[in-house]
Enzyme design. Sequence first.
Site, PDB file in Angstrom:
ATOM      1  N   SER A 118      38.262  33.764  52.580  1.00 53.27           N
ATOM      2  CA  SER A 118      39.422  34.844  51.709  1.00 53.27           C
ATOM      3  C   SER A 118      39.918  35.263  53.324  1.00 53.27           C
ATOM      4  CB  SER A 118      38.964  35.486  51.098  1.00 53.27           C
ATOM      5  OG  SER A 118      38.204  34.539  50.192  1.00 53.27           O
ATOM      6  N   HIS A 139      41.035  27.244  51.836  1.00 52.97           N
ATOM      7  CA  HIS A 139      40.826  28.408  51.499  1.00 52.97           C
ATOM      8  C   HIS A 139      40.772  27.498  49.670  1.00 52.97           C
ATOM      9  CE1 HIS A 139      42.102  32.436  49.497  1.00 52.97           C
ATOM     10  NE2 HIS A 139      41.059  32.029  49.323  1.00 52.97           N
ATOM     11  N   GLU A 151      44.779  26.121  50.430  1.00 53.19           N
ATOM     12  CA  GLU A 151      45.399  25.932  51.407  1.00 53.19           C
ATOM     13  C   GLU A 151      44.741  26.124  52.614  1.00 53.19           C
ATOM     14  OE1 GLU A 151      47.611  30.341  50.354  1.00 53.19           O
ATOM     15  OE2 GLU A 151      45.079  30.952  50.874  1.00 53.19           O
ATOM     16  N   ASN A 189      47.446  35.128  48.650  1.00 51.81           N
ATOM     17  CA  ASN A 189      46.708  36.533  48.374  1.00 51.81           C
ATOM     18  C   ASN A 189      47.649  37.692  49.035  1.00 51.81           C
ATOM     19  OD1 ASN A 189      44.625  35.770  46.699  1.00 51.81           O
ATOM     20  ND2 ASN A 189      43.198  35.642  47.911  1.00 51.81           N
TER      21      ASN A 189
HETATM   22  P1  NAD Z   1      28.176  34.266  46.226  1.00 47.61           P
HETATM   23  O1  NAD Z   1      27.713  35.185  46.175  1.00 47.61           O
HETATM   24  O2  NAD Z   1      28.872  33.760  44.937  1.00 47.61           O
HETATM   25  O3  NAD Z   1      28.034  32.651  46.452  1.00 47.61           O
HETATM   26  C1  NAD Z   1      27.990  32.472  48.124  1.00 47.61           C
HETATM   27  C2  NAD Z   1      26.565  31.628  48.549  1.00 47.61           C
HETATM   28  O4  NAD Z   1      25.869  31.327  49.567  1.00 47.61           O
HETATM   29  C3  NAD Z   1      25.155  32.275  47.481  1.00 47.61           C
HETATM   30  O5  NAD Z   1      24.881  31.101  46.029  1.00 47.61           O
HETATM   31  C4  NAD Z   1      24.010  32.330  48.924  1.00 47.61           C
HETATM   32  O6  NAD Z   1      22.429  32.426  48.624  1.00 47.61           O
HETATM   33  C5  NAD Z   1      24.320  31.278  49.590  1.00 47.61           C
HETATM   34  N1  NAD Z   1      24.207  31.530  51.601  1.00 47.61           N
HETATM   35  C6  NAD Z   1      24.005  32.657  51.574  1.00 47.61           C
HETATM   36  N2  NAD Z   1      23.799  32.233  53.271  1.00 47.61           N
HETATM   37  C7  NAD Z   1      23.756  31.460  53.275  1.00 47.61           C
HETATM   38  C8  NAD Z   1      22.967  30.211  53.943  1.00 47.61           C
HETATM   39  N3  NAD Z   1      22.848  30.777  55.395  1.00 47.61           N
HETATM   40  N4  NAD Z   1      23.609  29.047  54.236  1.00 47.61           N
HETATM   41  C9  NAD Z   1      23.288  28.468  52.712  1.00 47.61           C
HETATM   42  N5  NAD Z   1      23.439  28.843  52.001  1.00 47.61           N
HETATM   43  C10 NAD Z   1      24.269  30.600  51.676  1.00 47.61           C
HETATM   44  O7  NAD Z   1      30.365  34.413  46.982  1.00 47.61           O
HETATM   45  P2  NAD Z   1      31.468  33.569  46.197  1.00 47.61           P
HETATM   46  O8  NAD Z   1      32.371  33.504  45.700  1.00 47.61           O
HETATM   47  O9  NAD Z   1      31.267  31.794  45.798  1.00 47.61           O
HETATM   48  O10 NAD Z   1      32.000  33.403  48.346  1.00 47.61           O
HETATM   49  C11 NAD Z   1      31.996  32.419  48.565  1.00 47.61           C
HETATM   50  C12 NAD Z   1      33.250  32.225  50.290  1.00 47.61           C
HETATM   51  O11 NAD Z   1      33.921  31.965  49.166  1.00 47.61           O
HETATM   52  C13 NAD Z   1      32.798  33.058  50.380  1.00 47.61           C
HETATM   53  O12 NAD Z   1      33.816  33.697  51.949  1.00 47.61           O
HETATM   54  C14 NAD Z   1      34.198  34.459  49.585  1.00 47.61           C
HETATM   55  O13 NAD Z   1      35.728  35.254  50.025  1.00 47.61           O
HETATM   56  C15 NAD Z   1      34.984  32.794  49.474  1.00 47.61           C
HETATM   57  N6  NAD Z   1      36.021  32.959  48.219  1.00 47.61           N
HETATM   58  C16 NAD Z   1      35.768  33.273  46.763  1.00 47.61           C
HETATM   59  C17 NAD Z   1      36.384  33.484  46.024  1.00 47.61           C
HETATM   60  C18 NAD Z   1      36.066  33.999  44.703  1.00 47.61           C
HETATM   61  O14 NAD Z   1      37.310  33.689  43.456  1.00 47.61           O
HETATM   62  N7  NAD Z   1      34.997  34.336  44.156  1.00 47.61           N
HETATM   63  C19 NAD Z   1      37.714  32.845  46.397  1.00 47.61           C
HETATM   64  C20 NAD Z   1      38.366  31.850  47.311  1.00 47.61           C
HETATM   65  C21 NAD Z   1      37.515  32.119  48.393  1.00 47.61           C
END
Ligand code: NAD
Length: 401
Positions: A118, A139, A151, A189
Amino acid sequence: MQINRVAVVGAGTMGSSIAVAFIAKGIPVLLKDIDQAQVDKGLANIDRLLKSRVDKGMPKKEADAQRALVEATTEYSRFSEVDFVIEAVAENIDIKKKVFESLDEYCNVDAIFGSNTSSLSITQIGSFTRRADKVVGMHFFNPAHLMKLVEVIPGLETSPETVQTAIALGQSLGKLAVRVEECASFLVNRLLGRYMNEALWCLLEGVADIETIDKAACDFAMPIGPLALRDMNGADIGLAVAKFNFQEYGERFAPCPVLEAMVEKQMLGQKTMGGFYAYDKETRKRAGANPAMAEILNTVRNGSHKSKDGKAIEFKAERLFLPMINEAFLCLQERICAPEDLDPALCAGLGMRTGPLAMATQMGLDNCLQQIEAHFEAYGERFRPAPLLKRYVWGKRTTIS
Ligand code: NAD
């Protein structure tokens, strides 16, 4: 480039719903997380999302066929079989670095890597590999299996072919895939941040109360008010994003102090069952404005929030959207996206009924500029008019292209 099989790294909130978006279109997914417990959590989420589709009428047989397209793993050994990887691990540059180094090692040389970050730099993420030309931002919006926007963000080294493949892949998921140049918070965003912050300043200033602000936003263009949305996403997440934008863009993004005060008191929104709104403990539904906000506002109000001449402008819904419109013109000026993509991206990403550029033309660009200038006089930097908007008005343009 034909994409036959993808991998999703990170089976959390985003990774699991991105996987559902792929299997819904018949694309097999290799889903990886760090250990079996995390993988199982991701798979349970996929099962839950598929079940809710079955509850809404999808044949069980179809859901089972889609589910069979997911293969879960804790290893990179099978990654040589995939054409495209979506990375959705935690938003931490050191974690992403390790993941991209491993992807570079295990994947076929032709494989493309899309990051769902993000806020981190796609160029920097690309530099962790020996294939920066094949690394691109993808994204998605939460929940990724439902939200219609992706995006697509090239880094400095990303090749046109990679961008094209990423856009085609986004489109094959039934999404609007919009090319956005690399900038902090990307397009949607970045614009959302300006509007969310302005809602807080209105509240702090006392020109409108919580429910009036949210209702005005909904009546004007939004599916949900900014304060209800902040409660959904969490004041802590909102504060981190606001601080990041402030650091990257400066004064016009200065975070309203209300958020910090709420985080200090752990009034984070739905997750603590109290934020701008109170929540019913049993149903977890909104139960009116939260009376505890009065104390927060009193503590934070110290006169510094007042307009420059001490006279606030009467609250109208436009106040929330003028900073967003102004930021949209700054984005056009920086060529962050094509003008014709801006409103569709905002509508698909946020569910807006009218995008900021259409709002500006409906107001009349000269009238819009006058309103921004009046707010600039009263409130300062947050409303400094975008030079491009001024040029449109000076050039007597009535449409935006
Ligand atoms: P989350 O914490 O729900 O999930 C992250 C996952 O990654 C976890 O299951 C964790 O165990 C796993 N992980 C960590 N290290 C790892 C590795 N080395 N190998 C494999 N898996 C690994 O996070 P999220 O909310 O799903 O966010 C993930 C990404 O998406 C981030 O970069 C975030 O900025 C982006 N994002 C989030 C949202 C949102 O609304 N949550 C929206 C758009 C983008």
